[in-house]
Design a protein around this motif. Sequence first.
Motif, mmCIF file in Angstrom:
data_model
loop_
_atom_site.group_PDB
_atom_site.id
_atom_site.type_symbol
_atom_site.label_atom_id
_atom_site.label_comp_id
_atom_site.label_asym_id
_atom_site.label_seq_id
_atom_site.Cartn_x
_atom_site.Cartn_y
_atom_site.Cartn_z
ATOM 1 N N MET A 1 11.262 -0.434 19.942
ATOM 2 C CA MET A 1 11.310 -1.368 18.831
ATOM 3 C C MET A 1 11.815 -0.650 17.583
ATOM 4 N N SER A 2 12.790 -1.250 16.869
ATOM 5 C CA SER A 2 13.331 -0.666 15.654
ATOM 6 C C SER A 2 12.433 -1.010 14.474
ATOM 7 N N VAL A 3 12.042 0.004 13.702
ATOM 8 C CA VAL A 3 11.155 -0.197 12.557
ATOM 9 C C VAL A 3 11.690 0.558 11.354
ATOM 10 N N GLU A 4 11.225 0.149 10.174
ATOM 11 C CA GLU A 4 11.548 0.827 8.924
ATOM 12 C C GLU A 4 10.242 1.232 8.257
ATOM 13 N N ARG A 5 10.127 2.484 7.841
ATOM 14 C CA ARG A 5 8.885 3.012 7.285
ATOM 15 C C ARG A 5 9.048 3.325 5.801
ATOM 16 N N LYS A 6 8.048 2.904 5.017
ATOM 17 C CA LYS A 6 8.002 3.222 3.594
ATOM 18 C C LYS A 6 6.634 3.815 3.275
ATOM 19 N N LYS A 7 6.613 4.993 2.671
ATOM 20 C CA LYS A 7 5.375 5.704 2.423
ATOM 21 C C LYS A 7 5.351 6.185 0.974
ATOM 22 N N TYR A 8 4.211 5.929 0.282
ATOM 23 C CA TYR A 8 4.102 6.352 -1.105
ATOM 24 C C TYR A 8 2.631 6.486 -1.482
ATOM 25 N N GLU A 9 2.378 7.054 -2.676
ATOM 26 C CA GLU A 9 1.022 7.283 -3.163
ATOM 27 C C GLU A 9 0.346 5.935 -3.461
ATOM 28 N N CYS A 10 -0.968 5.869 -3.184
ATOM 29 C CA CYS A 10 -1.762 4.675 -3.460
ATOM 30 C C CYS A 10 -2.638 4.966 -4.676
ATOM 31 N N SER A 11 -2.338 4.313 -5.808
ATOM 32 C CA SER A 11 -3.062 4.599 -7.052
ATOM 33 C C SER A 11 -4.489 4.064 -7.042
ATOM 34 N N ALA A 12 -4.793 3.077 -6.176
ATOM 35 C CA ALA A 12 -6.137 2.505 -6.141
ATOM 36 C C ALA A 12 -7.130 3.398 -5.410
ATOM 37 N N LEU A 13 -6.647 4.373 -4.653
ATOM 38 C CA LEU A 13 -7.501 5.296 -3.906
ATOM 39 C C LEU A 13 -7.459 6.669 -4.575
ATOM 40 N N PRO A 14 -8.374 7.565 -4.206
ATOM 41 C CA PRO A 14 -8.384 8.900 -4.812
ATOM 42 C C PRO A 14 -7.048 9.617 -4.647
ATOM 43 N N GLY A 16 -4.063 11.879 -3.675
ATOM 44 C CA GLY A 16 -3.664 12.438 -2.391
ATOM 45 C C GLY A 16 -3.589 11.425 -1.270
ATOM 46 N N TRP A 17 -4.143 10.213 -1.483
ATOM 47 C CA TRP A 17 -4.083 9.166 -0.458
ATOM 48 C C TRP A 17 -2.721 8.479 -0.509
ATOM 49 N N GLN A 18 -2.175 8.171 0.668
ATOM 50 C CA GLN A 18 -0.870 7.543 0.770
ATOM 51 C C GLN A 18 -0.957 6.240 1.562
ATOM 52 N N ARG A 19 -0.091 5.314 1.180
ATOM 53 C CA ARG A 19 0.001 4.002 1.840
ATOM 54 C C ARG A 19 1.363 3.894 2.521
ATOM 55 N N GLU A 20 1.353 3.401 3.774
ATOM 56 C CA GLU A 20 2.584 3.293 4.549
ATOM 57 C C GLU A 20 2.799 1.850 4.984
ATOM 58 N N GLU A 21 4.033 1.375 4.805
ATOM 59 C CA GLU A 21 4.441 0.063 5.299
ATOM 60 C C GLU A 21 5.442 0.248 6.431
ATOM 61 N N VAL A 22 5.144 -0.363 7.573
ATOM 62 C CA VAL A 22 6.032 -0.301 8.732
ATOM 63 C C VAL A 22 6.580 -1.704 8.975
ATOM 64 N N ILE A 23 7.884 -1.876 8.743
ATOM 65 C CA ILE A 23 8.536 -3.177 8.875
ATOM 66 C C ILE A 23 9.257 -3.239 10.219
ATOM 67 N N ARG A 24 8.872 -4.207 11.056
ATOM 68 C CA ARG A 24 9.495 -4.357 12.371
ATOM 69 C C ARG A 24 10.848 -5.040 12.220
ATOM 70 N N LYS A 25 11.861 -4.463 12.830
ATOM 71 C CA LYS A 25 13.235 -4.929 12.684
ATOM 72 C C LYS A 25 13.735 -5.751 13.852
ATOM 73 N N SER A 26 13.056 -5.727 14.985
ATOM 74 C CA SER A 26 13.554 -6.444 16.162
ATOM 75 C C SER A 26 12.379 -6.993 16.947
ATOM 76 N N GLY A 27 12.679 -7.757 17.981
ATOM 77 C CA GLY A 27 11.659 -8.338 18.836
ATOM 78 C C GLY A 27 11.121 -9.645 18.265
ATOM 79 N N LEU A 28 10.111 -10.210 18.940
ATOM 80 C CA LEU A 28 9.517 -11.469 18.520
ATOM 81 C C LEU A 28 8.787 -11.343 17.196
ATOM 82 N N SER A 29 8.314 -10.136 16.873
ATOM 83 C CA SER A 29 7.564 -9.925 15.629
ATOM 84 C C SER A 29 8.440 -9.350 14.526
ATOM 85 N N ALA A 30 9.743 -9.581 14.573
ATOM 86 C CA ALA A 30 10.656 -9.054 13.551
ATOM 87 C C ALA A 30 10.270 -9.589 12.179
ATOM 88 N N GLY A 31 10.227 -8.707 11.182
ATOM 89 C CA GLY A 31 9.839 -9.078 9.828
ATOM 90 C C GLY A 31 8.381 -8.841 9.520
#
Length: 252
Positions: A1-14, A16-31
């Motif tokens: 499955m093709s995915v796109e990953r975005k990772k950055y600092e999360c200001s609401a948490l202590p 050093g904590w990071q938040r990651e978004e994984v966006i699905r690019k193909s398949g039935l769950s695309a988007g």
Amino acid sequence: MSVERKKYECSALPKGWQREEVIRKSGLSAGKIDVYYYSPSGKKFRSKPQLARYLGDVLDLSTFDFRTGKINSLLLRKNKKQKGTQYDYSRGVRNDASLVPPIRQTASIFKQPVTVYKMQDGKVKSDFKHGPQEKPKQLFWEKRLEGLRACDVGGTELDAMELPRGLRAVGPHVREETLLQSVATALHVSAQPVTGQTGSRSALDKNPGVFLNPDQPLVQAVTVADDDIKRQEERVCAARKKLEEALKALVA
């Protein structure tokens, strides 16, 4: 499955904590977007209960929105309204003080003890993990009405209507009789306009499960022109004139 990953600092948490978004690019769950959090040591967290068990003694996550990674004040208001309900994130269970235990009663119909469970209405949220859960709609249900004709009080079958040439049936072995029932049902039950099926007739005959829209009747895409509206107005005026003449003759 093709995915796109975005990772950055999360200001609401202590720090050093990071938040990651994984966006699905193909398949039935695309988007679809999956959200994960990473601790400074690199440990991955997939849900809010997991995060709360890890940070429960350090940070209050009752107003933390796991999907957006921000503090949501609406969550605090909901927690205040739900006085009898507490959610223990460290255990992942709900402690509801308003639940009523089962009561043994005797049903008047069966004359034997039955167990009555008190259920709470309107407090169970729908599962939107895989999108809105809609009731499936049956395809070609109108074909079950084939062979059935309207009759008068004496049992005589009424003559079938003649459909305009622009209305053409679509789907495997769909006849004009089924088309008429399908259009009549759509006009009576549904509040949305009748536009017909957008797929080509050959495609609908080969693979109706993919190309057929269950919200529309079994008719090819309909286009109403100005000439069609004008002809219909003329027919209505002629029918009203005949009715007027018949009423005058009846009174006279």
